[in-house]
Design an enzyme around this catalytic site. Structure first.
Site, short mmCIF file in Angstrom:
data_model
loop_
_atom_site.label_atom_id
_atom_site.label_comp_id
_atom_site.label_asym_id
_atom_site.label_seq_id
_atom_site.Cartn_x
_atom_site.Cartn_y
_atom_site.Cartn_z
N SER A 122 0.73 -1.15 -0.08
CA SER A 122 0.12 0.09 0.01
C SER A 122 1.02 1.74 0.10
CB SER A 122 -1.34 -0.19 1.47
OG SER A 122 -1.24 1.10 1.36
N TYR A 125 -2.28 -0.36 9.91
CA TYR A 125 -2.37 -1.13 8.11
C TYR A 125 -1.90 -0.57 7.55
CZ TYR A 125 -4.16 -0.99 3.25
OH TYR A 125 -4.35 -1.77 2.49
#
Length: 358
Positions: free
Chosen positions: A142, A167
């Site tokens: 990501s 995350y």
């Protein structure tokens, strides 16, 4: 090729599966179909690929009625025993791991699920790839791994060691875990740092979906950091093309890698990391304006401060992926937004407002 795609009922997984099936690959797709967001949307994606939802039972294969080369299995990647059985049964050529607990904000209140899915689940994928001699593992990372980095555009060659959400930390951990397996077991791995993916069949927790729904319903939208946000919005077809370029050209050792001046994007092991984005960030308020144009309705904006775990700007340097694999994003933001809204209105059966004739 025979390819395992995890997270195949998800947004990117759905699009990737369709593209690979149409070019003739054999795909086994697995997904836990959890309730992080609307399960009906996940089921609808599967149905669109010919998977009969009424036939879905945990750990039982369902063959697509549209693509005989597609088999779906409801399975959680944290279920190591049954995951190993899939590897044993199918002898995959490549694996693309898109299964993960997504969302920056959700990680502030539900940290445990990120460790379960993104760390323990990813370890199971790595172990299966190692023990069943998988030729190439491609996995989703990501843009959030860049965290506190301010040097724009974000480059894979720069160190990214300061995440600002769990995350992001879990995705950075995936890259480090993958490198370890590349080094120890010669497993070829490629991590892909996705930048703000959007498009038809998108996730309901993403900005485009949230904004479109609220504007059409005449409800206010929350615009964080008072609208001073830049995002490298990347259309899902461009993301999928980048993934396929990567699957088709497995990672190799970088024999010029210098341990005295280490490049984070490559290694002496068969490991690499790529950005996938457009490389052209858009102001969030301009993005909202584009939605307003497409739905022909003004947004009611509520300007909000920056949220914890968020960053003000993202911009991908995609030159590495272009030079090595020939990746070039093609879909503009206006075109992408138009396609999403057309899908949204069709999926939710939103009829055009009647035109009054005087």
């Amino acid at each position: 090729m025979k390819i395992l795609i995890t997270g195949t009922a998800g947004f990117i997984g759905y699009h990737l599966t369709q593209k690979l099936l149409k070019r003739g690959d054999t795909v086994v797709g697995i997904d836990s179909i959890n309730d992080y967001y609307d399960v009906n949307l996940k089921h609808a994606r599967l149905q669109d690929a010919g998977i009969k939802v009424s036939d879905i039972v945990y750990n039982k294969p369902v063959v697509s009625t549209s693509y005989p080369n597609y088999t779906f299995v409801k399975l959680d990647i944290t279920d190591k025993e049954n995951l190993e059985q899939q590897f044993r049964d199918h002898k995959f050529d490549a694996v693309c791991n898109l299964a993960a607990q997504a969302g920056v904000r959700y990680s502030l209140t539900n940290p445990e699920v990120y460790i379960d899915s993104n760390i323990k689940g990813f370890l199971n994928i790595l172990e299966c790839c190692r023990h069943f001699s998988i030729d190439h593992l491609v996995y989703a990372s990501s843009s959030s791994v860049y965290g506190l980095n301010k040097k724009m555009p974000f480059s894979e060659h720069e160190i990214a060691d300061h995440p600002v959400s769990l995350y992001a930390a879990s995705k950075k951990a995936n890259e480090m875990m993958a490198h370890t397996y590349s080094h120890l077991f010669n497993l070829r791995t490629t991590g892909l740092r996705f930048f703000t993916v959007y498009g038809p069949w998108g996730r309901p927790d993403m900005a485009l979906f949230i904004f479109t729904k609220a504007i059409l319903e005449g409800k206010p939208i929350q615009v964080f950091n008072n609208g001073n946000m830049l995002r490298d919005f990347t259309y899902v077809d461009d993301i999928v093309n980048g993934i396929i370029h990567t699957i088709d050209q497995p990672a190799e050792r970088n024999y010029l890698w210098n341990a005295q001046n280490p490049d984070p994007a490559t290694s002496s092991a068969p490991f690499r990391v790529f950005n996938i984005g457009r490389g052209a960030p858009v102001n969030l308020l301009d993005f909202v304006t584009e939605i307003e144009k497409q739905v022909n309705k003004k947004a009611i904006k509520t300007l909000m401060p920056m949220q914890d775990g968020d960053v003000a700007e993202t911009c991908a340097d995609v030159s590495n992926l272009d030079e090595m694999l020939g990746y070039k994003p093609e879909v503009s933001v206006p075109t992408g937004v138009e396609r999403f809204i057309a899908w949204y209105k069709t999926y939710y059966n939103i009829q055009p407002e009647p035109v009054l004739v005087h």
